[in-house]
Design a protein around this motif. Structure first.
Motif, PDB file in Angstrom:
ATOM      1  N   TYR A  10      -7.992   1.639  -3.596  1.00  0.00           N
ATOM      2  CA  TYR A  10      -7.847   2.031  -2.494  1.00  0.00           C
ATOM      3  C   TYR A  10      -7.722   3.107  -1.613  1.00  0.00           C
ATOM      4  O   TYR A  10      -7.934   3.436  -1.451  1.00  0.00           O
ATOM      5  CB  TYR A  10      -6.362   1.266  -2.344  1.00  0.00           C
ATOM      6  N   ALA A  11      -6.626   4.054  -2.873  1.00  0.00           N
ATOM      7  CA  ALA A  11      -6.492   5.031  -2.553  1.00  0.00           C
ATOM      8  C   ALA A  11      -7.236   5.907  -1.922  1.00  0.00           C
ATOM      9  O   ALA A  11      -6.827   6.693  -1.155  1.00  0.00           O
ATOM     10  CB  ALA A  11      -5.613   5.198  -3.389  1.00  0.00           C
ATOM     11  N   HIS A  12      -7.491   5.755  -2.491  1.00  0.00           N
ATOM     12  CA  HIS A  12      -9.444   6.756  -2.903  1.00  0.00           C
ATOM     13  C   HIS A  12     -10.157   6.880  -2.279  1.00  0.00           C
ATOM     14  O   HIS A  12     -11.150   7.033  -1.271  1.00  0.00           O
ATOM     15  CB  HIS A  12      -9.469   7.340  -4.255  1.00  0.00           C
ATOM     16  N   GLN A  13     -10.652   4.982  -1.799  1.00  0.00           N
ATOM     17  CA  GLN A  13     -11.680   4.698  -1.272  1.00  0.00           C
ATOM     18  C   GLN A  13     -11.266   5.272   0.305  1.00  0.00           C
ATOM     19  O   GLN A  13     -12.419   4.792   1.052  1.00  0.00           O
ATOM     20  CB  GLN A  13     -12.194   3.392  -0.947  1.00  0.00           C
ATOM     21  N   MET A  14      -9.838   4.978   0.377  1.00  0.00           N
ATOM     22  CA  MET A  14      -9.645   4.634   1.287  1.00  0.00           C
ATOM     23  C   MET A  14      -9.016   5.863   2.058  1.00  0.00           C
ATOM     24  O   MET A  14      -8.224   6.093   3.967  1.00  0.00           O
ATOM     25  CB  MET A  14      -8.468   3.316   1.927  1.00  0.00           C
ATOM     26  N   GLY A  37      -4.691   8.058  -0.312  1.00  0.00           N
ATOM     27  CA  GLY A  37      -4.061   9.063  -1.270  1.00  0.00           C
ATOM     28  C   GLY A  37      -3.048   8.315  -2.261  1.00  0.00           C
ATOM     29  O   GLY A  37      -2.112   8.705  -1.730  1.00  0.00           O
ATOM     30  N   ILE A  38      -2.863   9.196  -3.623  1.00  0.00           N
ATOM     31  CA  ILE A  38      -1.504   9.087  -3.967  1.00  0.00           C
ATOM     32  C   ILE A  38      -0.782  10.411  -4.574  1.00  0.00           C
ATOM     33  O   ILE A  38      -1.560  11.031  -5.074  1.00  0.00           O
ATOM     34  CB  ILE A  38      -1.690   8.418  -5.445  1.00  0.00           C
ATOM     35  N   LYS A  39       0.412  11.580  -4.068  1.00  0.00           N
ATOM     36  CA  LYS A  39       0.648  11.896  -4.740  1.00  0.00           C
ATOM     37  C   LYS A  39       1.449  12.159  -5.792  1.00  0.00           C
ATOM     38  O   LYS A  39       2.041  11.654  -5.754  1.00  0.00           O
ATOM     39  CB  LYS A  39       1.469  12.161  -3.474  1.00  0.00           C
ATOM     40  N   VAL A  40       1.308  12.652  -6.101  1.00  0.00           N
ATOM     41  CA  VAL A  40       2.438  13.249  -8.234  1.00  0.00           C
ATOM     42  C   VAL A  40       2.377  14.904  -7.907  1.00  0.00           C
ATOM     43  O   VAL A  40       1.265  15.989  -7.570  1.00  0.00           O
ATOM     44  CB  VAL A  40       1.135  13.093  -9.170  1.00  0.00           C
ATOM     45  N   LYS A  41       3.605  14.931  -7.978  1.00  0.00           N
ATOM     46  CA  LYS A  41       3.966  16.287  -8.401  1.00  0.00           C
ATOM     47  C   LYS A  41       5.384  16.743  -9.864  1.00  0.00           C
ATOM     48  O   LYS A  41       5.947  15.920  -9.835  1.00  0.00           O
ATOM     49  CB  LYS A  41       4.727  16.844  -6.971  1.00  0.00           C
ATOM     50  N   VAL A  79       6.291  10.500  -7.250  1.00  0.00           N
ATOM     51  CA  VAL A  79       4.842   9.851  -7.026  1.00  0.00           C
ATOM     52  C   VAL A  79       5.016   9.647  -5.814  1.00  0.00           C
ATOM     53  O   VAL A  79       6.137   9.162  -5.148  1.00  0.00           O
ATOM     54  CB  VAL A  79       4.889   8.569  -8.134  1.00  0.00           C
ATOM     55  N   ASP A  80       4.145   9.939  -4.667  1.00  0.00           N
ATOM     56  CA  ASP A  80       3.486   8.463  -3.861  1.00  0.00           C
ATOM     57  C   ASP A  80       2.770   7.707  -3.093  1.00  0.00           C
ATOM     58  O   ASP A  80       1.904   8.237  -3.244  1.00  0.00           O
ATOM     59  CB  ASP A  80       3.905   9.941  -2.551  1.00  0.00           C
ATOM     60  N   ARG A 137       1.001  -1.767  -0.127  1.00  0.00           N
ATOM     61  CA  ARG A 137      -0.101  -3.004   0.270  1.00  0.00           C
ATOM     62  C   ARG A 137      -0.294  -3.819   1.368  1.00  0.00           C
ATOM     63  O   ARG A 137      -1.590  -4.727   1.447  1.00  0.00           O
ATOM     64  CB  ARG A 137      -0.484  -3.456  -0.724  1.00  0.00           C
ATOM     65  N   THR A 138       1.044  -3.801   2.499  1.00  0.00           N
ATOM     66  CA  THR A 138       0.671  -5.015   3.745  1.00  0.00           C
ATOM     67  C   THR A 138       1.012  -3.585   4.426  1.00  0.00           C
ATOM     68  O   THR A 138       1.277  -2.262   4.234  1.00  0.00           O
ATOM     69  CB  THR A 138       2.030  -4.805   2.871  1.00  0.00           C
ATOM     70  N   LYS A 139       0.536  -4.408   5.124  1.00  0.00           N
ATOM     71  CA  LYS A 139       0.623  -3.756   6.794  1.00  0.00           C
ATOM     72  C   LYS A 139       1.800  -3.370   7.385  1.00  0.00           C
ATOM     73  O   LYS A 139       2.984  -4.091   7.407  1.00  0.00           O
ATOM     74  CB  LYS A 139      -0.342  -4.467   7.750  1.00  0.00           C
ATOM     75  N   ASP A 140       1.942  -2.030   8.359  1.00  0.00           N
ATOM     76  CA  ASP A 140       3.034  -1.591   8.518  1.00  0.00           C
ATOM     77  C   ASP A 140       4.496  -1.604   7.595  1.00  0.00           C
ATOM     78  O   ASP A 140       5.796  -1.554   8.300  1.00  0.00           O
ATOM     79  CB  ASP A 140       4.049  -2.741   9.790  1.00  0.00           C
ATOM     80  N   GLU A 141       3.930  -0.718   6.314  1.00  0.00           N
ATOM     81  CA  GLU A 141       5.002  -0.547   5.717  1.00  0.00           C
ATOM     82  C   GLU A 141       4.701   0.894   5.303  1.00  0.00           C
ATOM     83  O   GLU A 141       4.113   1.030   4.978  1.00  0.00           O
ATOM     84  CB  GLU A 141       5.401  -1.755   4.352  1.00  0.00           C
ATOM     85  N   ARG A 142       6.116   1.120   4.853  1.00  0.00           N
ATOM     86  CA  ARG A 142       6.377   2.866   4.402  1.00  0.00           C
ATOM     87  C   ARG A 142       5.137   3.049   3.162  1.00  0.00           C
ATOM     88  O   ARG A 142       5.952   2.038   2.429  1.00  0.00           O
ATOM     89  CB  ARG A 142       7.635   3.186   4.583  1.00  0.00           C
ATOM     90  N   ARG A 143       5.016   4.048   2.741  1.00  0.00           N
ATOM     91  CA  ARG A 143       4.496   4.513   1.376  1.00  0.00           C
ATOM     92  C   ARG A 143       5.773   4.364   0.179  1.00  0.00           C
ATOM     93  O   ARG A 143       7.232   4.732   0.919  1.00  0.00           O
ATOM     94  CB  ARG A 143       3.712   6.080   1.479  1.00  0.00           C
TER      95      ARG A 143
END
Length: 325
Positions: A130-134, A137-141, A158-159, A163-169
């Motif tokens: 999902y992160a890539h196709q939409m 992204g997913i952030k990693v440091k 990691v960020d 998977r749910t609407k209106d929820e923060r990362r």
């Protein structure tokens, strides 16, 4: 009540009943569910093993698949097997399918057993896709410059999207991440952990039965952590040409064939449950039933076809087809 984003949405019971029924009795074992077409469905009788008060109890206390245990660095070095090799060995020798997860045990101060459900491996791969196709992204440091990274592993911030609407990362830290090619990598990988606490982890309280030798301290790995680790694997390869996070990953990566099978259980199967009050006695498969069904596929097809991502066969995990229309 929060709802899932479209990428993670599954067919409802009513939508499944609107498809063409195929008699499961004519198909055979659980793994045959994978042969259903998009517009077909089948009905399976409830099959969580007896002896557990509920499917939830089974997921907490059911049998685990246990890769060969490592007790010291010397043993790990002599053995020389990576986590995927240890999983291959045990996945190809399972006696049945009534398992709630596979597990491994760290060496060191935090000796809590790590449990990894195959459902979480699938959902982690789905979140990564999902992160890539939409395009979110997913952030990693990674913090991997200290000298003790060789012994203690790296820490990685990691960020991950929700998977749910209106929820923060979700932002958390992976710890004991294998990043350096050294003998200690075998031990570092066993100690993998995080400070993440999503609801599925926070409320998964577990107490062993009184006659059980294990303690109640167990770390249940969730989809967010697996998705974050998959992103780290990609980052390490692209930025550093570093294969160690992939080589030493404790998380089983599904094949596209396994994804297709899992999606059938999400969208094309109903469970006949006589305990229900509804007239038709039907419901969607719960997490325990999906987990058992995945282990049945492993037993039937073996490790490499089910939980070994072969790029020449499956393509890149981030590009897997999750049936999103």
């Amino acid at each position: 009540m929060t709802s899932k984003k479209q990428f993670f949405r599954e067919a409802t019971k009513g939508e499944i009943k609107g498809k063409t029924f195929v008699d499961f009795a004519e198909l055979g074992g659980l793994e045959i569910v994978g042969s259903l077409d998009d517009e077909e469905y089948t009905i399976v009788r409830e099959f969580v093993p007896r002896g557990y008060e509920s499917a939830r109890k089974f997921m907490k206390h059911g049998p685990e698949v246990k890769p060969r245990r490592i007790y010291s660095l010397d043993q790990a070095v002599r053995l020389g097997n990576t986590p995927v090799q240890l999983r291959e060995e045990v996945f190809n020798s399972i006696a049945g399918n009534n398992y709630c997860s596979y597990s491994f045990v760290p060496i060191g101060k935090d000796s809590r057993k790590r449990k990894v459900g195959l459902v979480e491996c699938l959902e982690g791969a789905r979140l990564f896709g999902y992160a890539h196709q939409m395009g979110v992204g997913i952030k990693v440091k990674p913090y991997a410059d200290a000298k003790r990274v060789r012994i203690d592993g790296a820490e990685v911030v990691v960020d991950v999207p929700s998977r749910t609407k209106d929820e923060r990362r979700m932002r958390f830290k992976l710890t004991s991440v294998p990043f350096v090619d050294s003998w200690e990598k075998y031990i570092v990988s066993l100690n993998i952990g995080s400070d993440h606490s999503c609801p599925s982890k926070r409320f998964n309280i577990r107490y062993r039965y009184t006659d059980d030798k294990e303690s109640s301290g167990v770390v249940n790995i969730c989809a967010h952590e697996i998705a974050g680790y998959l992103q780290l694997v990609q980052y390490a390869m692209q930025e550093y040409k570093n294969l160690i996070p992939l080589q030493m990953s404790q998380f089983a990566i599904p094949s596209q064939e396994t994804v297709d099978y899992y999606l059938r259980w999400c969208n094309n199967v109903l469970i006949k449950d006589e305990a229900l009050e509804s007239k038709d006695k039907l419901r969607k498969p719960n997490r325990a039933e999906r987990e058992i069904a995945l282990w049945q596929l492993v037993k039937s097809l073996g490790h490499d076809r089910t939980f070994y991502a072969d790029r020449s066969r499956d393509g890149n995990v981030k590009d897997y087809n999750w049936g999103v229309k």
